[in-house]
Design a protein around this motif. Structure first.
Motif, PDB file in Angstrom:
ATOM      1  N   ALA A   1       0.832  -1.207   0.000  1.00  0.00           N
ATOM      2  CA  ALA A   1       0.000   0.000   0.000  1.00  0.00           C
ATOM      3  C   ALA A   1       0.864   1.254   0.000  1.00  0.00           C
ATOM      4  O   ALA A   1       1.868   1.339   0.716  1.00  0.00           O
ATOM      5  N   GLY A   2       0.496   2.227  -0.830  1.00  0.00           N
ATOM      6  CA  GLY A   2       1.285   3.458  -0.892  1.00  0.00           C
ATOM      7  C   GLY A   2       0.508   4.598  -1.511  1.00  0.00           C
ATOM      8  O   GLY A   2      -0.483   4.384  -2.220  1.00  0.00           O
ATOM      9  N   GLN A   3       0.961   5.804  -1.233  1.00  0.00           N
ATOM     10  CA  GLN A   3       0.381   7.011  -1.805  1.00  0.00           C
ATOM     11  C   GLN A   3       1.487   7.805  -2.496  1.00  0.00           C
ATOM     12  O   GLN A   3       2.575   7.957  -1.964  1.00  0.00           O
ATOM     13  N   MET A   4       1.208   8.279  -3.717  1.00  0.00           N
ATOM     14  CA  MET A   4       2.150   9.133  -4.442  1.00  0.00           C
ATOM     15  C   MET A   4       1.411  10.412  -4.806  1.00  0.00           C
ATOM     16  O   MET A   4       0.707  10.491  -5.805  1.00  0.00           O
ATOM     17  N   LEU A   5       1.547  11.408  -3.937  1.00  0.00           N
ATOM     18  CA  LEU A   5       0.840  12.678  -4.105  1.00  0.00           C
ATOM     19  C   LEU A   5       1.856  13.773  -4.413  1.00  0.00           C
ATOM     20  O   LEU A   5       2.927  13.488  -4.932  1.00  0.00           O
ATOM     21  N   SER A   6       1.533  15.016  -4.112  1.00  0.00           N
ATOM     22  CA  SER A   6       2.445  16.126  -4.413  1.00  0.00           C
ATOM     23  C   SER A   6       3.790  15.893  -3.745  1.00  0.00           C
ATOM     24  O   SER A   6       3.861  15.703  -2.527  1.00  0.00           O
TER      25      SER A   6
ATOM     26  N   ASN B   1       2.774   5.460   3.631  1.00  0.00           N
ATOM     27  CA  ASN B   1       4.023   4.918   3.100  1.00  0.00           C
ATOM     28  C   ASN B   1       5.019   4.520   4.178  1.00  0.00           C
ATOM     29  O   ASN B   1       5.813   3.599   3.976  1.00  0.00           O
ATOM     30  N   ILE B   2       5.007   5.232   5.305  1.00  0.00           N
ATOM     31  CA  ILE B   2       5.958   4.918   6.368  1.00  0.00           C
ATOM     32  C   ILE B   2       5.264   4.242   7.545  1.00  0.00           C
ATOM     33  O   ILE B   2       5.569   3.097   7.891  1.00  0.00           O
TER      34      ILE B   2
ATOM     35  N   ILE C   1       8.074  -8.522   2.866  1.00  0.00           N
ATOM     36  CA  ILE C   1       8.494  -7.923   1.605  1.00  0.00           C
ATOM     37  C   ILE C   1       7.909  -6.517   1.525  1.00  0.00           C
ATOM     38  O   ILE C   1       6.696  -6.331   1.560  1.00  0.00           O
ATOM     39  N   ASN C   2       8.773  -5.538   1.460  1.00  0.00           N
ATOM     40  CA  ASN C   2       8.362  -4.143   1.364  1.00  0.00           C
ATOM     41  C   ASN C   2       8.495  -3.658  -0.069  1.00  0.00           C
ATOM     42  O   ASN C   2       9.576  -3.776  -0.668  1.00  0.00           O
ATOM     43  N   ILE C   3       7.412  -3.122  -0.611  1.00  0.00           N
ATOM     44  CA  ILE C   3       7.458  -2.554  -1.958  1.00  0.00           C
ATOM     45  C   ILE C   3       7.891  -1.100  -1.840  1.00  0.00           C
ATOM     46  O   ILE C   3       7.154  -0.249  -1.357  1.00  0.00           O
ATOM     47  N   ASP C   4       9.087  -0.844  -2.274  1.00  0.00           N
ATOM     48  CA  ASP C   4       9.688   0.480  -2.212  1.00  0.00           C
ATOM     49  C   ASP C   4       9.478   1.153  -3.568  1.00  0.00           C
ATOM     50  O   ASP C   4       8.395   1.114  -4.124  1.00  0.00           O
ATOM     51  N   SER C   5      10.490   1.757  -4.130  1.00  0.00           N
ATOM     52  CA  SER C   5      10.417   2.432  -5.419  1.00  0.00           C
ATOM     53  C   SER C   5      11.827   2.841  -5.811  1.00  0.00           C
ATOM     54  O   SER C   5      12.700   2.992  -4.939  1.00  0.00           O
TER      55      SER C   5
ATOM     56  N   ALA D   1      11.332  10.936   0.018  1.00  0.00           N
ATOM     57  CA  ALA D   1      11.684  10.834   1.438  1.00  0.00           C
ATOM     58  C   ALA D   1      10.977   9.657   2.090  1.00  0.00           C
ATOM     59  O   ALA D   1      11.577   8.910   2.882  1.00  0.00           O
ATOM     60  N   THR D   2       9.691   9.459   1.749  1.00  0.00           N
ATOM     61  CA  THR D   2       8.971   8.330   2.338  1.00  0.00           C
ATOM     62  C   THR D   2       9.512   7.000   1.821  1.00  0.00           C
ATOM     63  O   THR D   2       9.564   6.016   2.568  1.00  0.00           O
ATOM     64  N   LYS D   3       9.930   6.968   0.568  1.00  0.00           N
ATOM     65  CA  LYS D   3      10.436   5.716   0.010  1.00  0.00           C
ATOM     66  C   LYS D   3      11.878   5.432   0.445  1.00  0.00           C
ATOM     67  O   LYS D   3      12.261   4.270   0.585  1.00  0.00           O
ATOM     68  N   PHE D   4      12.667   6.487   0.674  1.00  0.00           N
ATOM     69  CA  PHE D   4      13.978   6.272   1.302  1.00  0.00           C
ATOM     70  C   PHE D   4      13.772   5.656   2.682  1.00  0.00           C
ATOM     71  O   PHE D   4      14.552   4.804   3.116  1.00  0.00           O
ATOM     72  N   ALA D   5      12.736   6.096   3.381  1.00  0.00           N
ATOM     73  CA  ALA D   5      12.440   5.560   4.708  1.00  0.00           C
ATOM     74  C   ALA D   5      12.083   4.079   4.627  1.00  0.00           C
ATOM     75  O   ALA D   5      12.532   3.276   5.465  1.00  0.00           O
ATOM     76  N   VAL D   6      11.284   3.694   3.644  1.00  0.00           N
ATOM     77  CA  VAL D   6      10.937   2.282   3.478  1.00  0.00           C
ATOM     78  C   VAL D   6      12.195   1.453   3.261  1.00  0.00           C
ATOM     79  O   VAL D   6      12.367   0.374   3.856  1.00  0.00           O
TER      80      VAL D   6
END
Length: 233
Positions: free
Chosen positions: A92-97, A115-116, A139-143, A158-163
């Motif tokens: 599950a994730g959100q890609m907003l502004s 995301n975090i 299993i974490n889906i990052d980007s 920043a949120t995906k670096f955190a993942v």
């Protein structure tokens, strides 16, 4: 290779895109799948599709990954139904502004919450159970945005670096416990998150990411695939 037949998997963000493809593929491999997302209508359709296909079973559980109580209730239903959770796919994730200059603090908070915090809540809901059994796989889906930052992706990245950091640290925390951790970083995938952006090449299909999940999850128990990056050519 290890079989997924009869295993129990939780897939978050399962109602569409990558999560839907992962859930379908895991069920094809014989796993029983807990479908977690907010959209019950879409989950119900997917539940019916999987249960009619003759592979593993599916149970749809409406879940808000931004709420710890909702995530814990979903994991509890998985354990009640099948007795154990073998695989958690934090998709599950959100890609907003993504820019700081936009000042869209509500969108930043949404991404941080899902995301975090959502990733952490999912892990927290299953990890003690996995450690107690001496087996399990997160299993974490990052980007690729967890590896690189563009001028429009600052907050999202920043949120995906955190993942990615969570995945790297957790793998070290869980050494010799029998619980494996994999971080998967997709490039551009044809999903609703992508929107109507124009591209000049063939991009990834959600099924390509599902295949990476199966690869990592079916390795022998002593093999931990830590990191997979999947990009279009």
């Amino acid at each position: 290779m290890t079989s997924l037949q009869g295993k129990t998997a939780i897939v978050t963000g399962a109602s569409s895109g990558i999560g839907k493809a992962i859930a379908v593929r895991l069920a094809e491999e014989g796993a029983n799948v807990i479908l977690a997302a907010r959209s019950m209508d879409k989950l119900a359709e997917l539940e019916e599709k999987i249960n009619g296909a003759g592979g593993g079973e599916a149970i749809a559980v409406p879940t808000d990954m931004a709420l710890r109580e909702s995530v814990e209730a979903m994991a509890g239903k998985a354990k009640a139904a099948y007795g154990a959770v073998d695989l958690l796919v934090n998709n599950a994730g959100q890609m907003l502004s993504g820019t700081v200059r936009s000042g869209k603090t509500d969108e930043w908070e949404n991404m941080i919450d899902v995301n975090i915090k959502g990733v952490l809540y999912g892990i927290h809901a299953v990890l003690p159970h996995m450690i107690g059994r001496g087996t399990g796989h997160i299993i974490n889906i990052d980007s690729v945005s967890g590896h690189e930052v563009t001028k429009t992706s600052t907050v999202y990245s920043a949120t995906k670096f955190a993942v990615r950091a969570i995945s790297m640290g957790l793998e070290k925390e869980l050494a010799r416990t029998g619980v494996r951790v994999t971080n998967i970083s997709p490039g551009m995938v044809d999903t609703p998150l992508m929107g109507a952006r124009s591209v000049d090449r063939k991009i990834l299909d959600p099924e390509n990411i599902a295949q990476a999940i199966v690869y990592a999850a079916t390795q022998p128990p002593h093999v931990n695939v830590n990191e997979i990056t999947v990009r279009p050519v």
